[in-house]
Each structure stands twice: as structure tokens, then as C-alpha cells.
Design a protein around this motif. Structure first.
Motif, PDB file in Angstrom:
ATOM      1  N   GLU A  71       3.553   5.587  -5.832  1.00  0.00           N
ATOM      2  CA  GLU A  71       3.598   5.474  -7.292  1.00  0.00           C
ATOM      3  C   GLU A  71       2.427   6.200  -7.952  1.00  0.00           C
ATOM      4  N   LEU A  72       1.284   6.216  -7.280  1.00  0.00           N
ATOM      5  CA  LEU A  72       0.119   6.913  -7.823  1.00  0.00           C
ATOM      6  C   LEU A  72       0.195   8.420  -7.613  1.00  0.00           C
ATOM      7  N   GLY A  73       1.072   8.867  -6.712  1.00  0.00           N
ATOM      8  CA  GLY A  73       1.283  10.294  -6.520  1.00  0.00           C
ATOM      9  C   GLY A  73       0.305  10.970  -5.580  1.00  0.00           C
ATOM     10  N   PHE A  74      -0.359  10.196  -4.728  1.00  0.00           N
ATOM     11  CA  PHE A  74      -1.298  10.787  -3.771  1.00  0.00           C
ATOM     12  C   PHE A  74      -0.609  11.079  -2.444  1.00  0.00           C
ATOM     13  N   ASN A  75      -1.173  12.060  -1.709  1.00  0.00           N
ATOM     14  CA  ASN A  75      -0.635  12.376  -0.387  1.00  0.00           C
ATOM     15  C   ASN A  75      -1.227  11.434   0.657  1.00  0.00           C
ATOM     16  N   GLU A  76      -1.056  11.794   1.927  1.00  0.00           N
ATOM     17  CA  GLU A  76      -1.438  10.882   3.015  1.00  0.00           C
ATOM     18  C   GLU A  76      -2.933  10.922   3.335  1.00  0.00           C
ATOM     19  N   LYS A  77      -3.696  11.823   2.728  1.00  0.00           N
ATOM     20  CA  LYS A  77      -5.134  11.885   2.992  1.00  0.00           C
ATOM     21  C   LYS A  77      -5.817  10.603   2.500  1.00  0.00           C
ATOM     22  N   PRO A  78      -6.942  10.209   3.095  1.00  0.00           N
ATOM     23  CA  PRO A  78      -7.620   8.975   2.677  1.00  0.00           C
ATOM     24  C   PRO A  78      -7.917   8.963   1.180  1.00  0.00           C
ATOM     25  N   LEU A  79      -7.659   7.827   0.570  1.00  0.00           N
ATOM     26  CA  LEU A  79      -7.908   7.663  -0.866  1.00  0.00           C
ATOM     27  C   LEU A  79      -9.212   6.902  -1.061  1.00  0.00           C
ATOM     28  N   ILE A  80     -10.139   7.523  -1.764  1.00  0.00           N
ATOM     29  CA  ILE A  80     -11.440   6.928  -2.059  1.00  0.00           C
ATOM     30  C   ILE A  80     -11.411   6.436  -3.504  1.00  0.00           C
ATOM     31  N   LEU A  81     -11.536   5.144  -3.682  1.00  0.00           N
ATOM     32  CA  LEU A  81     -11.534   4.532  -5.019  1.00  0.00           C
ATOM     33  C   LEU A  81     -12.965   4.196  -5.406  1.00  0.00           C
ATOM     34  N   SER A  82     -13.416   4.745  -6.533  1.00  0.00           N
ATOM     35  CA  SER A  82     -14.775   4.494  -7.017  1.00  0.00           C
ATOM     36  C   SER A  82     -14.702   3.835  -8.383  1.00  0.00           C
TER      37      SER A  82
ATOM     38  N   PRO B 127       0.804  -1.230   0.000  1.00  0.00           N
ATOM     39  CA  PRO B 127       0.000   0.000   0.000  1.00  0.00           C
ATOM     40  C   PRO B 127       0.834   1.277   0.000  1.00  0.00           C
ATOM     41  N   VAL B 128       1.925   1.300   0.754  1.00  0.00           N
ATOM     42  CA  VAL B 128       2.754   2.505   0.829  1.00  0.00           C
ATOM     43  C   VAL B 128       3.420   2.782  -0.513  1.00  0.00           C
ATOM     44  N   VAL B 129       3.963   1.746  -1.108  1.00  0.00           N
ATOM     45  CA  VAL B 129       4.600   1.892  -2.422  1.00  0.00           C
ATOM     46  C   VAL B 129       3.564   2.282  -3.474  1.00  0.00           C
ATOM     47  N   SER B 130       2.410   1.645  -3.422  1.00  0.00           N
ATOM     48  CA  SER B 130       1.354   1.936  -4.392  1.00  0.00           C
ATOM     49  C   SER B 130       0.902   3.384  -4.296  1.00  0.00           C
ATOM     50  N   ARG B 131       0.723   3.867  -3.068  1.00  0.00           N
ATOM     51  CA  ARG B 131       0.299   5.258  -2.870  1.00  0.00           C
ATOM     52  C   ARG B 131       1.335   6.221  -3.449  1.00  0.00           C
TER      53      ARG B 131
ATOM     54  N   LEU C 181      -6.021  -0.718  -5.874  1.00  0.00           N
ATOM     55  CA  LEU C 181      -6.778  -1.329  -4.780  1.00  0.00           C
ATOM     56  C   LEU C 181      -5.968  -1.357  -3.486  1.00  0.00           C
ATOM     57  N   SER C 182      -4.685  -1.630  -3.593  1.00  0.00           N
ATOM     58  CA  SER C 182      -3.865  -1.680  -2.382  1.00  0.00           C
ATOM     59  C   SER C 182      -3.697  -0.293  -1.771  1.00  0.00           C
ATOM     60  N   ALA C 183      -3.676   0.744  -2.608  1.00  0.00           N
ATOM     61  CA  ALA C 183      -3.492   2.112  -2.116  1.00  0.00           C
ATOM     62  C   ALA C 183      -4.767   2.680  -1.497  1.00  0.00           C
ATOM     63  N   ALA C 184      -5.922   2.166  -1.900  1.00  0.00           N
ATOM     64  CA  ALA C 184      -7.207   2.737  -1.480  1.00  0.00           C
ATOM     65  C   ALA C 184      -7.471   2.530   0.006  1.00  0.00           C
ATOM     66  N   ASP C 185      -8.140   3.518   0.592  1.00  0.00           N
ATOM     67  CA  ASP C 185      -8.598   3.400   1.981  1.00  0.00           C
ATOM     68  C   ASP C 185     -10.059   2.985   2.045  1.00  0.00           C
TER      69      ASP C 185
END
Length: 218
Positions: A30-41, A24-28, A111-115
Motif C-alpha cells: 500500500e505504501l508503494g515500496f519495493n522489497e529493499k529494507p524500509l528505514i522509518l525515521s 507487513p506485506v499488505v502495508s508495504r 510501522l508494520s511495513a518498516a524493517d
């Protein structure tokens, strides 16, 4: 429901190793998102008009608060989503906490990066969500045989492993409240994650192979 000559064996659904092994940490990162919750739809390859309409409302109401990161897979029938977001004042092209795609080709990473995962309740999606222990908001498709996605979703809901919103009740405000309530209640969030993971069957491939080998030997 099925009349079986032999006793059925529940194996679970095979899950790709890339999904099980994703960090999840690596995925986040690589996707370029910050530490805020990631909502995947996501609503499948064609997309869900109702899910897309609701998530547009959620994003438009949250973007200026900078509370969340959002990744949206619109599907082929949701190509209108970026323009609708622009109409609502969302900078789709430059916002650092928003990614809108037609498809997701790197599901292991996303999916691994999503919260929180917002999706239909097909068997494959649920198996992957359970394997990763992802809290989810399930919106079953009402347009399937014998309403089976609703029953799929309720299998998790009854175990405290997911949240359900039926499509007839779906709106931007309902979905937004569900996201907020899930993310802000840390204890509930952790419990749903734990319950989902406990329902997972991560060795389905081995179980199936064992049965095949056993049949060959017999």
C-alpha cells in the motif's frame, strides 16, 4: 520511586488494535515500496532537529546505491528537510524509494511495513516497537525530566532488544553505520526482533479492565 498505598500492578501500555493487526506485506504494498529494507525515521510531532539532520546525511549517501527504502516523518520543525535533501541531489518528489512527510497519520501501516525504526524513546513508541518486534535505533531525547527516555531505551538495550545512540554522539555517519550493521547482520537482526517481541505486553487493555472491574466488585 512512588509511595503506593497498595501494591502496584504493572499492566503495560495499551496498544491500538490497528497496529497489532496490521499486515507487513499488505502495508508495504500500500505504501508503494519495493522489497529493499524500509528505514522509518521519526522524531515526534514537532520533530527532532538532530535526528532529521542525521537522516538527511544517511539518505544522501545511500540514495544512489538503492540499498534501502526510506520514510521520514520530519515533524513541524523539520519542514526544511525536503529542501536540504534536494540540495544534496536527492529527488524528493520522484524517488520511488523515499517518502518524506511532516506527520504520519497511518502509523499502523508505516510501522508494520518498516524493517528498522529510528525514533525517540517515549513509552508509546517503545510499546508499539516491542509489540511488533521491530529492530530499532533509539535516540533518547536529552530534554526530558530526569533523562527518563535514556532509561526507557536502556531497558530494551540491556535485553538485547534495541540499539541506542545518544544524541551527543549522533551524526550521519554514526547513524548510517548503525543502520548498515543492523540490517546486514541477519542473525543479530533476528535476535533483536525476537528479544523486542518477548518484552512486549500486548494485553495491557485487558489487564487494566480486569483491575477496574475488580475494584468495582470490591
Amino acid at each position: 520511586h512512588l509511595k503506593c498505598k497498595n501494591e502496584p500492578v504493572i499492566t503495560g501500555l495499551p496498544i491500538r488494535g490497528e497496529i497489532l493487526e496490521a499486515d507487513p506485506v499488505v502495508s508495504r504494498k500500500e505504501l508503494g515500496f519495493n522489497e529493499k529494507p524500509l528505514i522509518l525515521s521519526m522524531g515526534g510531532s514537532l520533530g527532532s532537529k538532530e535526528i532529521n539532520k542525521a537522516i538527511v546525511e544517511v539518505i544522501a549517501s545511500h540514495m544512489h546505491d538503492d540499498d534501502y527504502n526510506f520514510m521520514v516523518s520530519t515533524g513541524q520543525n523539520g519542514l526544511w528537510v525536503p529542501d536540504k535533501l534536494r540540495d544534496r541531489g536527492v529527488d524528493v518528489d520522484k524517488s520511488p524509494n523515499l517518502q518524506v512527510r511532516t506527520y504520519i497519520n497511518d502509523m499502523d501501516r508505516c510501522l508494520s511495513a518498516a524493517d528498522v525504526v529510528i525514533c525517540r524513546a517515549g513509552a508509546s513508541s517503545l510499546s508499539e516497537i516491542q509489540a511488533l518486534g521491530k529492530p530499532s535505533i533509539l535516540i533518547p531525547s536529552p530534554n526530558v525530566t530526569e533523562n527518563h527516555q535514556y532509561h526507557n531505551a536502556m531497558a530494551l538495550v540491556n535485553k538485547g532488544a534495541a540499539v541506542i545512540i545518544e544524541e551527543k554522539d549522533l551524526s550521519g555517519s554514526v547513524l548510517g553505520n548503525a543502520i548498515d550493521n543492523l540490517v546486514r547482520d541477519k542473525k543479530r537482526y533476528a535476535q533483536i526482533s525476537k528479544n523486542a517481541r518477548e518484552m512486549a505486553v500486548v494485553d495491557a487493555t485487558s489487564r487494566i479492565c480486569d483491575i477496574v472491574v475488580g475494584l468495582i466488585k470490591n
